[in-house]
Design a protein around this motif. Structure first.
Motif, PDB file in Angstrom:
ATOM      1  N   UNK A 252     -67.919 -56.426  24.786  1.00  0.00           N
ATOM      2  CA  UNK A 252     -67.501 -55.930  26.102  1.00  0.00           C
ATOM      3  C   UNK A 252     -67.110 -54.456  26.036  1.00  0.00           C
ATOM      4  N   UNK A 253     -66.433 -54.057  24.964  1.00  0.00           N
ATOM      5  CA  UNK A 253     -66.055 -52.646  24.796  1.00  0.00           C
ATOM      6  C   UNK A 253     -67.299 -51.780  24.660  1.00  0.00           C
ATOM      7  N   UNK A 254     -68.289 -52.274  23.906  1.00  0.00           N
ATOM      8  CA  UNK A 254     -69.530 -51.521  23.749  1.00  0.00           C
ATOM      9  C   UNK A 254     -70.253 -51.371  25.081  1.00  0.00           C
ATOM     10  N   UNK A 255     -70.250 -52.430  25.895  1.00  0.00           N
ATOM     11  CA  UNK A 255     -70.877 -52.365  27.216  1.00  0.00           C
ATOM     12  C   UNK A 255     -70.130 -51.372  28.105  1.00  0.00           C
ATOM     13  N   UNK A 256     -68.791 -51.440  28.078  1.00  0.00           N
ATOM     14  CA  UNK A 256     -67.985 -50.585  28.943  1.00  0.00           C
ATOM     15  C   UNK A 256     -68.096 -49.116  28.551  1.00  0.00           C
ATOM     16  N   UNK A 257     -68.198 -48.837  27.257  1.00  0.00           N
ATOM     17  CA  UNK A 257     -68.235 -47.452  26.774  1.00  0.00           C
ATOM     18  C   UNK A 257     -69.562 -47.143  26.081  1.00  0.00           C
ATOM     19  N   UNK A 258     -70.617 -47.755  26.608  1.00  0.00           N
ATOM     20  CA  UNK A 258     -71.930 -47.629  25.986  1.00  0.00           C
ATOM     21  C   UNK A 258     -72.379 -46.185  25.855  1.00  0.00           C
ATOM     22  N   UNK A 259     -72.060 -45.367  26.841  1.00  0.00           N
ATOM     23  CA  UNK A 259     -72.486 -43.965  26.842  1.00  0.00           C
ATOM     24  C   UNK A 259     -72.015 -43.248  25.589  1.00  0.00           C
ATOM     25  N   UNK A 260     -70.818 -43.558  25.135  1.00  0.00           N
ATOM     26  CA  UNK A 260     -70.253 -42.866  23.977  1.00  0.00           C
ATOM     27  C   UNK A 260     -70.523 -43.627  22.676  1.00  0.00           C
ATOM     28  N   UNK A 261     -70.370 -44.951  22.699  1.00  0.00           N
ATOM     29  CA  UNK A 261     -70.474 -45.731  21.473  1.00  0.00           C
ATOM     30  C   UNK A 261     -71.906 -45.792  20.948  1.00  0.00           C
ATOM     31  N   UNK A 262     -72.858 -46.007  21.839  1.00  0.00           N
ATOM     32  CA  UNK A 262     -74.259 -46.161  21.419  1.00  0.00           C
ATOM     33  C   UNK A 262     -74.924 -44.818  21.172  1.00  0.00           C
ATOM     34  N   UNK A 263     -74.527 -43.812  21.940  1.00  0.00           N
ATOM     35  CA  UNK A 263     -75.213 -42.527  21.883  1.00  0.00           C
ATOM     36  C   UNK A 263     -74.954 -41.775  20.589  1.00  0.00           C
ATOM     37  N   UNK A 264     -73.713 -41.820  20.100  1.00  0.00           N
ATOM     38  CA  UNK A 264     -73.343 -40.973  18.972  1.00  0.00           C
ATOM     39  C   UNK A 264     -73.377 -41.756  17.653  1.00  0.00           C
ATOM     40  N   UNK A 265     -74.120 -41.232  16.691  1.00  0.00           N
ATOM     41  CA  UNK A 265     -74.214 -41.874  15.388  1.00  0.00           C
ATOM     42  C   UNK A 265     -72.865 -41.916  14.684  1.00  0.00           C
TER      43      UNK A 265
ATOM     44  N   UNK B  26     -73.409 -52.096  18.175  1.00  0.00           N
ATOM     45  CA  UNK B  26     -73.966 -50.776  18.460  1.00  0.00           C
ATOM     46  C   UNK B  26     -75.391 -50.635  17.926  1.00  0.00           C
ATOM     47  N   UNK B  27     -75.611 -51.062  16.690  1.00  0.00           N
ATOM     48  CA  UNK B  27     -76.959 -50.975  16.134  1.00  0.00           C
ATOM     49  C   UNK B  27     -77.924 -51.896  16.859  1.00  0.00           C
ATOM     50  N   UNK B  28     -77.449 -53.065  17.283  1.00  0.00           N
ATOM     51  CA  UNK B  28     -78.295 -53.976  18.058  1.00  0.00           C
ATOM     52  C   UNK B  28     -78.674 -53.349  19.390  1.00  0.00           C
ATOM     53  N   UNK B  29     -77.733 -52.615  19.992  1.00  0.00           N
ATOM     54  CA  UNK B  29     -78.016 -51.934  21.257  1.00  0.00           C
ATOM     55  C   UNK B  29     -79.074 -50.850  21.067  1.00  0.00           C
ATOM     56  N   UNK B  30     -79.002 -50.148  19.945  1.00  0.00           N
ATOM     57  CA  UNK B  30     -80.007 -49.113  19.664  1.00  0.00           C
ATOM     58  C   UNK B  30     -81.392 -49.727  19.482  1.00  0.00           C
ATOM     59  N   UNK B  31     -81.440 -50.980  19.030  1.00  0.00           N
ATOM     60  CA  UNK B  31     -82.709 -51.686  18.868  1.00  0.00           C
ATOM     61  C   UNK B  31     -83.110 -52.428  20.146  1.00  0.00           C
ATOM     62  N   UNK B  32     -82.319 -52.276  21.203  1.00  0.00           N
ATOM     63  CA  UNK B  32     -82.577 -52.877  22.512  1.00  0.00           C
ATOM     64  C   UNK B  32     -82.562 -54.403  22.457  1.00  0.00           C
TER      65      UNK B  32
ATOM     66  N   UNK C  54     -66.140 -53.922  12.464  1.00  0.00           N
ATOM     67  CA  UNK C  54     -67.467 -54.313  11.992  1.00  0.00           C
ATOM     68  C   UNK C  54     -68.318 -54.881  13.132  1.00  0.00           C
ATOM     69  N   UNK C  55     -67.691 -55.628  14.044  1.00  0.00           N
ATOM     70  CA  UNK C  55     -68.436 -56.160  15.182  1.00  0.00           C
ATOM     71  C   UNK C  55     -68.976 -55.031  16.050  1.00  0.00           C
ATOM     72  N   UNK C  56     -68.163 -53.998  16.256  1.00  0.00           N
ATOM     73  CA  UNK C  56     -68.618 -52.829  17.021  1.00  0.00           C
ATOM     74  C   UNK C  56     -69.828 -52.192  16.343  1.00  0.00           C
ATOM     75  N   UNK C  57     -69.772 -52.041  15.024  1.00  0.00           N
ATOM     76  CA  UNK C  57     -70.883 -51.414  14.307  1.00  0.00           C
ATOM     77  C   UNK C  57     -72.156 -52.242  14.447  1.00  0.00           C
ATOM     78  N   UNK C  58     -72.016 -53.574  14.397  1.00  0.00           N
ATOM     79  CA  UNK C  58     -73.181 -54.437  14.545  1.00  0.00           C
ATOM     80  C   UNK C  58     -73.749 -54.423  15.952  1.00  0.00           C
TER      81      UNK C  58
END
Length: 214
Positions: A77-90, A25-31, A19-23
């Motif tokens: 930290x995982x989202x930052x490290x793998x941002x290319x994959x986690x944030x990019x793909x819905x 990730x969406x925050x990253x999409x909102x910058x 759930x933290x990853x999902x939150x």
């Protein structure tokens, strides 16, 4: 008994991470900045359980240990490290959200059951634990909460709760009951999205004067 407690703790922490990853990730999409992303991730992870504990009149679970803060930090930290994959793909948001939904539903059921509530209350508490964090997340990022759209979301938690109740009544092993209930929630959510199954929306009545105004 020790195995059961350990397994629930594992489910709880894995659900927190998902759930933290999902939150985040969406925050990253909102910058959002890093702090804002952490807050959204943390609220997503602990919001449902906090509401559940307040309703059950017990101390909120996350203030008793730092584990949930650390797991949310790990998710950031995982989202930052793998941002290319986690944030990019819905699809990544959907998978993590579905996993968290299923695991937290079981955690909520177990905690309510331990207090001695009837099963119908346990199912509601499981639904609150699974779905409320997503409501808080969507409000923070200024989105219509997913639970209020046509998606099969809270209903998946209820189905998982009914499956748990059936397994409980036939006295299936507790760990197996927890696994089957969590998987039923995840599968219901995944299959509903895959086959585009949704609840009918409450559409407003057509305005009889709309044609006359044209």
């Amino acid at each position: 008994m020790t195995l059961n407690v350990t397994f629930i703790q594992i489910i709880d922490l894995v659900g927190t991470f998902a759930f933290a990853i999902s939150g985040v990730r969406l925050a990253a999409r909102k910058e959002f900045d890093l702090f804002g992303a952490f807050v959204v991730g943390f609220v997503t992870a602990v919001g449902g359980g906090t509401l559940r504990d307040l309703l059950l009149d017990v101390p909120p679970f996350w203030i008793q240990t730092k584990s949930y803060v650390l797991v949310t930090l790990l998710a950031l930290l995982v989202t930052i490290a793998f941002k290319k994959w986690i944030v990019k793909f819905n699809y990544t948001f959907f998978i993590f959200d579905a996993i968290g939904l299923g695991l937290f539903t079981v955690v909520g059921l177990e905690k309510s059951l331990a207090v001695g509530n009837p099963m119908w209350v346990n199912i509601i508490m499981g639904c609150i634990t699974g779905a409320a964090g997503g409501i808080f997340r969507d409000v923070l990022i200024n989105e219509v909460p997913l639970i209020f759209r046509k998606d099969i979301y809270a209903l998946a938690c209820i189905i998982g709760g009914i499956v748990y109740w059936i397994c409980y009544r036939i006295q299936a092993p507790i760990v197996l009951t927890q696994l089957i209930a969590a998987i039923s929630v995840i599968l219901t959510r995944v299959l509903a999205v895959h086959f585009n199954v949704c609840l009918p929306s409450l559409s407003p009545e057509p305005d009889p004067n709309s044609k006359s105004k044209e």
